[in-house]
Structure formats: structure tokens, C-alpha cells
Design a protein around this motif. Sequence first.
Motif, PDB file in Angstrom:
ATOM      1  N   LYS A  90      76.432  52.174  38.629  1.00 48.23           N
ATOM      2  CA  LYS A  90      74.989  51.994  38.591  1.00 48.23           C
ATOM      3  C   LYS A  90      74.242  53.327  38.620  1.00 48.23           C
ATOM      4  O   LYS A  90      73.131  53.410  38.154  1.00 48.23           O
ATOM      5  CB  LYS A  90      74.513  51.081  39.714  1.00 48.23           C
ATOM      6  CG  LYS A  90      74.617  51.656  41.093  1.00 48.23           C
ATOM      7  CD  LYS A  90      74.094  50.653  42.103  1.00 48.23           C
ATOM      8  CE  LYS A  90      74.230  51.209  43.499  1.00 48.23           C
ATOM      9  NZ  LYS A  90      73.766  50.307  44.507  1.00 48.23           N
TER      10      LYS A  90
ATOM     11  N   LEU B  55      64.362  49.333  36.709  1.00 49.85           N
ATOM     12  CA  LEU B  55      64.743  49.343  38.115  1.00 49.85           C
ATOM     13  C   LEU B  55      66.046  48.587  38.256  1.00 49.85           C
ATOM     14  O   LEU B  55      66.147  47.426  37.855  1.00 49.85           O
ATOM     15  CB  LEU B  55      63.649  48.691  38.964  1.00 49.85           C
ATOM     16  CG  LEU B  55      63.901  48.628  40.461  1.00 49.85           C
ATOM     17  CD1 LEU B  55      64.027  50.036  41.045  1.00 49.85           C
ATOM     18  CD2 LEU B  55      62.789  47.874  41.153  1.00 49.85           C
ATOM     19  N   THR B  56      67.075  49.254  38.767  1.00 49.83           N
ATOM     20  CA  THR B  56      68.360  48.594  38.994  1.00 49.83           C
ATOM     21  C   THR B  56      68.597  48.469  40.484  1.00 49.83           C
ATOM     22  O   THR B  56      68.342  49.395  41.249  1.00 49.83           O
ATOM     23  CB  THR B  56      69.522  49.375  38.356  1.00 49.83           C
ATOM     24  OG1 THR B  56      69.553  50.684  38.904  1.00 49.83           O
ATOM     25  CG2 THR B  56      69.369  49.454  36.861  1.00 49.83           C
ATOM     26  N   SER B  57      69.075  47.320  40.880  1.00 45.88           N
ATOM     27  CA  SER B  57      69.411  47.060  42.269  1.00 45.88           C
ATOM     28  C   SER B  57      70.665  46.196  42.273  1.00 45.88           C
ATOM     29  O   SER B  57      70.598  44.994  42.004  1.00 45.88           O
ATOM     30  CB  SER B  57      68.256  46.348  42.980  1.00 45.88           C
ATOM     31  OG  SER B  57      68.618  46.024  44.294  1.00 45.88           O
TER      32      SER B  57
ATOM     33  N   THR C 166      58.988  53.301  46.939  1.00 47.26           N
ATOM     34  CA  THR C 166      59.680  52.180  46.304  1.00 47.26           C
ATOM     35  C   THR C 166      59.446  52.106  44.800  1.00 47.26           C
ATOM     36  O   THR C 166      59.968  51.216  44.151  1.00 47.26           O
ATOM     37  CB  THR C 166      59.224  50.846  46.931  1.00 47.26           C
ATOM     38  OG1 THR C 166      57.803  50.736  46.786  1.00 47.26           O
ATOM     39  CG2 THR C 166      59.591  50.786  48.404  1.00 47.26           C
TER      40      THR C 166
END
Length: 126
Positions: free
Chosen positions: A2, A99-101, A44
Amino acid sequence: MKFTTLPLLICLLSGCATHYKYDPVSFEDPEIIFGDRFGGGSITSPARSFQLNTLGNNKCSDYRFSGVLSNHWMGAGEKTRNYFVPQRTQVALIGSYILTSGSNISTCSIGPISFKPEKAKRYSID
């Protein structure tokens, strides 16, 4: 994996654009500042990518990559970027983020947004 995905996806978002370059010829050239409205992005906020078009057409090849902005902990880019644009020139902007989570990926694209900046004005975009 990631950690390599984010920079790769940001590069892909830049599309077909090359880097934007314009040296001001007058103190009255308008200035566009990306990323300063929220202090360079809240803790954030995802990395954001912007593209500028000052050629007057809305073709992909006319957009120029103006960089990636990030908040202080991501390190993917600068907090703010400043660009001058020629006076009396129509400007079009495209913005996007990824946005990667974990295994979740969210994206958002805005634009093109077009306007004609007034001379000696500063525009803040985030």
C-alpha cells in the motif's frame, strides 16, 4: 504494497499533463496558491493533485501538472505551491485525490473549473 500504491496512483492521476511553468512578467500577474486555505492540509487530509490549463482549450494535452500537496505526516508532496498565470488569460483547474486505507481506496476529482483571474489578485485553492 500500500505504500507504493499511493505514489503510483498519484502519478497516474496526473494524466497526460507535463509540469506547469510560467515566469511572471509583471507584478500584476495573478497568483494561484494551492493548499494554503487549511494550513497545507489537515492531519487527516489526503494527498491532493492539481493541474492547470492556461491555453484556453479544454483538451487533456493542454493541462499542466502543478504538483502534489500533502499534510505534514504523509510526506508525498509539499504543503503549498504557488504559481503565477498570465494576465487576461482564462484558467482551468482540475483537482483530485486518492485515499487508501488498508484494502479500501477512495477517490475524488473536481473540475475542470474555469475562471479568468483579475490582475494582481491572489487565488487560494484547496
